[in-house]
Write a protein that holds these residues in place. Structure first.
Motif, PDB file in Angstrom:
ATOM      1  N   LYS A  21       0.932  -1.377  -0.048  1.00 17.42           N
ATOM      2  CA  LYS A  21       0.006  -0.042   0.270  1.00 17.42           C
ATOM      3  C   LYS A  21       0.889   1.402  -0.050  1.00 17.42           C
ATOM      4  O   LYS A  21       1.279   1.317   0.446  1.00 17.42           O
ATOM      5  CB  LYS A  21      -0.325   0.079   1.487  1.00 17.42           C
ATOM      6  CG  LYS A  21      -2.190  -1.332   1.213  1.00 17.42           C
ATOM      7  CD  LYS A  21      -2.818  -1.155   2.209  1.00 17.42           C
ATOM      8  CE  LYS A  21      -3.915  -2.380   2.414  1.00 17.42           C
ATOM      9  NZ  LYS A  21      -4.995  -2.206   3.731  1.00 17.42           N
ATOM     10  N   PRO A  22       0.353   2.409  -0.441  1.00 21.20           N
ATOM     11  CA  PRO A  22       1.365   3.505  -0.703  1.00 21.20           C
ATOM     12  C   PRO A  22       1.375   4.076   0.971  1.00 21.20           C
ATOM     13  O   PRO A  22       0.859   3.342   2.265  1.00 21.20           O
ATOM     14  CB  PRO A  22      -0.008   4.523  -1.207  1.00 21.20           C
ATOM     15  CG  PRO A  22      -0.792   3.797  -1.809  1.00 21.20           C
ATOM     16  CD  PRO A  22      -1.070   2.082  -1.307  1.00 21.20           C
ATOM     17  N   PHE A  23       2.504   5.066   1.058  1.00 15.82           N
ATOM     18  CA  PHE A  23       2.547   5.034   2.309  1.00 15.82           C
ATOM     19  C   PHE A  23       3.642   6.429   1.913  1.00 15.82           C
ATOM     20  O   PHE A  23       4.516   6.887   0.944  1.00 15.82           O
ATOM     21  CB  PHE A  23       3.985   3.761   2.909  1.00 15.82           C
ATOM     22  CG  PHE A  23       5.328   4.384   2.302  1.00 15.82           C
ATOM     23  CD1 PHE A  23       6.029   4.945   2.829  1.00 15.82           C
ATOM     24  CD2 PHE A  23       5.428   3.305   0.711  1.00 15.82           C
ATOM     25  CE1 PHE A  23       7.212   4.185   2.421  1.00 15.82           C
ATOM     26  CE2 PHE A  23       6.545   3.383   0.632  1.00 15.82           C
ATOM     27  CZ  PHE A  23       7.788   3.453   1.298  1.00 15.82           C
ATOM     28  N   ILE A  24       3.805   7.434   3.037  1.00 21.37           N
ATOM     29  CA  ILE A  24       5.134   8.708   2.946  1.00 21.37           C
ATOM     30  C   ILE A  24       5.841   8.382   4.485  1.00 21.37           C
ATOM     31  O   ILE A  24       5.475   8.295   5.386  1.00 21.37           O
ATOM     32  CB  ILE A  24       3.448   9.540   3.422  1.00 21.37           C
ATOM     33  CG1 ILE A  24       3.136  10.626   2.925  1.00 21.37           C
ATOM     34  CG2 ILE A  24       4.695  11.090   3.938  1.00 21.37           C
ATOM     35  CD1 ILE A  24       1.877  10.919   2.648  1.00 21.37           C
ATOM     36  N   ASP A  25       7.246   8.658   3.636  1.00 17.16           N
ATOM     37  CA  ASP A  25       8.099   7.973   4.797  1.00 17.16           C
ATOM     38  C   ASP A  25       8.590   9.896   5.501  1.00 17.16           C
ATOM     39  O   ASP A  25       8.826  10.980   4.558  1.00 17.16           O
ATOM     40  CB  ASP A  25       9.141   7.820   3.655  1.00 17.16           C
ATOM     41  CG  ASP A  25      10.221   7.290   4.845  1.00 17.16           C
ATOM     42  OD1 ASP A  25      10.757   7.653   6.584  1.00 17.16           O
ATOM     43  OD2 ASP A  25      11.295   7.429   4.001  1.00 17.16           O
ATOM     44  N   LEU A  26       8.395   9.804   6.373  1.00 17.03           N
ATOM     45  CA  LEU A  26       8.378  10.901   6.933  1.00 17.03           C
ATOM     46  C   LEU A  26       9.851  11.478   8.096  1.00 17.03           C
ATOM     47  O   LEU A  26      10.222  12.411   7.556  1.00 17.03           O
ATOM     48  CB  LEU A  26       7.802  10.991   8.809  1.00 17.03           C
ATOM     49  CG  LEU A  26       5.886  11.459   8.219  1.00 17.03           C
ATOM     50  CD1 LEU A  26       5.360  11.113   9.513  1.00 17.03           C
ATOM     51  CD2 LEU A  26       5.129  12.015   7.735  1.00 17.03           C
ATOM     52  N   LYS A  27      10.536  10.340   7.686  1.00 16.90           N
ATOM     53  CA  LYS A  27      12.083  10.158   8.201  1.00 16.90           C
ATOM     54  C   LYS A  27      12.931  11.111   7.556  1.00 16.90           C
ATOM     55  O   LYS A  27      13.645  12.041   8.012  1.00 16.90           O
ATOM     56  CB  LYS A  27      12.377   8.695   8.501  1.00 16.90           C
ATOM     57  CG  LYS A  27      13.634   8.840   9.920  1.00 16.90           C
ATOM     58  CD  LYS A  27      14.582   7.363   9.923  1.00 16.90           C
ATOM     59  CE  LYS A  27      15.222   7.124  10.694  1.00 16.90           C
ATOM     60  NZ  LYS A  27      16.285   6.122  10.738  1.00 16.90           N
ATOM     61  N   LYS A  28      12.698  11.125   6.220  1.00 13.76           N
ATOM     62  CA  LYS A  28      13.423  11.896   5.580  1.00 13.76           C
ATOM     63  C   LYS A  28      13.143  13.198   5.232  1.00 13.76           C
ATOM     64  O   LYS A  28      14.155  13.765   4.782  1.00 13.76           O
ATOM     65  CB  LYS A  28      13.319  11.209   4.263  1.00 13.76           C
ATOM     66  CG  LYS A  28      14.351   9.348   3.786  1.00 13.76           C
ATOM     67  CD  LYS A  28      14.016   9.339   2.667  1.00 13.76           C
ATOM     68  CE  LYS A  28      14.510   7.943   3.155  1.00 13.76           C
ATOM     69  NZ  LYS A  28      14.422   7.013   1.372  1.00 13.76           N
ATOM     70  N   LEU A  72      -1.539   3.917   4.112  1.00  9.35           N
ATOM     71  CA  LEU A  72      -3.292   4.320   3.850  1.00  9.35           C
ATOM     72  C   LEU A  72      -4.311   3.678   4.094  1.00  9.35           C
ATOM     73  O   LEU A  72      -3.663   1.884   4.308  1.00  9.35           O
ATOM     74  CB  LEU A  72      -2.983   4.663   2.221  1.00  9.35           C
ATOM     75  CG  LEU A  72      -4.057   4.712   2.107  1.00  9.35           C
ATOM     76  CD1 LEU A  72      -4.594   5.253   0.432  1.00  9.35           C
ATOM     77  CD2 LEU A  72      -5.067   3.398   1.604  1.00  9.35           C
ATOM     78  N   LYS A  73      -5.318   3.425   3.919  1.00 14.98           N
ATOM     79  CA  LYS A  73      -6.261   1.740   4.914  1.00 14.98           C
ATOM     80  C   LYS A  73      -7.285   2.324   4.022  1.00 14.98           C
ATOM     81  O   LYS A  73      -7.820   3.150   4.337  1.00 14.98           O
ATOM     82  CB  LYS A  73      -6.380   1.926   6.846  1.00 14.98           C
ATOM     83  CG  LYS A  73      -7.187   0.990   6.862  1.00 14.98           C
ATOM     84  CD  LYS A  73      -7.325   0.204   8.042  1.00 14.98           C
ATOM     85  CE  LYS A  73      -7.921  -0.831   8.884  1.00 14.98           C
ATOM     86  NZ  LYS A  73      -8.186  -1.683   7.958  1.00 14.98           N
ATOM     87  N   TYR A  74      -8.229   1.346   3.184  1.00 17.65           N
ATOM     88  CA  TYR A  74      -9.148   1.607   2.555  1.00 17.65           C
ATOM     89  C   TYR A  74     -10.358   1.525   3.810  1.00 17.65           C
ATOM     90  O   TYR A  74      -9.871   0.402   4.489  1.00 17.65           O
ATOM     91  CB  TYR A  74      -9.129   0.446   1.256  1.00 17.65           C
ATOM     92  CG  TYR A  74      -8.348   0.760   0.343  1.00 17.65           C
ATOM     93  CD1 TYR A  74      -8.637   2.180  -0.309  1.00 17.65           C
ATOM     94  CD2 TYR A  74      -6.945   0.986   0.197  1.00 17.65           C
ATOM     95  CE1 TYR A  74      -7.973   2.984  -1.884  1.00 17.65           C
ATOM     96  CE2 TYR A  74      -6.381   0.991  -1.097  1.00 17.65           C
ATOM     97  CZ  TYR A  74      -6.949   2.220  -1.735  1.00 17.65           C
ATOM     98  OH  TYR A  74      -5.950   2.256  -2.975  1.00 17.65           O
TER      99      TYR A  74
END
Length: 202
Positions: free
Chosen positions: A125-132, A166-168
């Motif tokens: 699933k899509p994700f956003i990497d906050l660490k970078k 993301l969770k549908y």
């Protein structure tokens, strides 16, 4: 999503503008849209967030969740909203509520960013990497969705310390309700035009 107790916004700082839109569905509907009329928020990269507020909080709507996202189409900003019952696990008719948009004028430049979803071989699933993106602030307080189409399958954001997933939304209607029939598009690499507005300070 933003959750709070103060719905009068008397505490709001001078640099925060609040726009209230009253939603009184005339007919039974599980999905609705309204214009925000603030399309320059995207072009000028101004952070903004939405808060649905029930007109009356009682036993009939205590299990309801009003999901929402913003949608930018032809330089016009709209708000898409749906109602979901966590108890029954299905979409339900929208109640009467007020949608409040908080616009942060003159924000701290390093406290927010507009980020797209990413994909990897290991993560389905899509994700956003906050660490970078936020080295010193890995747990942003406010996240807002901005789409470009109105037929995406509704989803929630699951936030962890270093990542947003993301969770549908699962619906038990048997694919017979309006939302399940008409909102079917999933996010893929070829359909990855969704962005999150992430803000860490207020």
């Amino acid at each position: 999503m933003v959750v709070g107790y103060n719905t009068n916004f008397n505490f709001i700082l001078p640099n925060i503008e609040v726009i209230k839109k009253h939603c009184y569905p005339q007919d039974q509907c599980k999905f609705s849209s309204m214009e925000l009329s603030k399309n320059e928020l995207i072009t000028k990269n101004i952070p903004f967030f939405g808060i649905p507020v029930f007109e009356n909080l009682n036993s009939q709507n205590k299990s309801l969740v009003i999901g929402h996202n913003f949608r930018n189409v032809d330089d016009e900003l709209k708000i898409d909203m749906y109602s979901y019952c966590s108890k029954d696990g299905r979409y339900v008719d929208l109640p009467k509520f007020t949608f409040c948009t908080l616009i942060i004028n003159d924000p701290i430049s390093n406290a927010y960013e507009l980020l797209p979803f990413k994909f990897s071989i290991l993560k389905k699933k899509p994700f956003i990497d906050l660490k970078k993106k936020f080295v010193s602030h890995l747990n942003p307080k406010y996240v807002s969705l901005c789409l470009s189409k109105d037929n995406y399958k509704p989803f929630f954001l699951k936030q962890k310390t270093e990542q947003i997933k993301l969770k549908y939304v699962d619906c038990n209607c048997g694919k017979t309700c309006f939302v399940c029939i008409n909102k079917t598009l999933g996010i893929s690499k070829s359909e990855n035009d969704i962005e999150c507005i992430i803000y860490n300070l207020l």
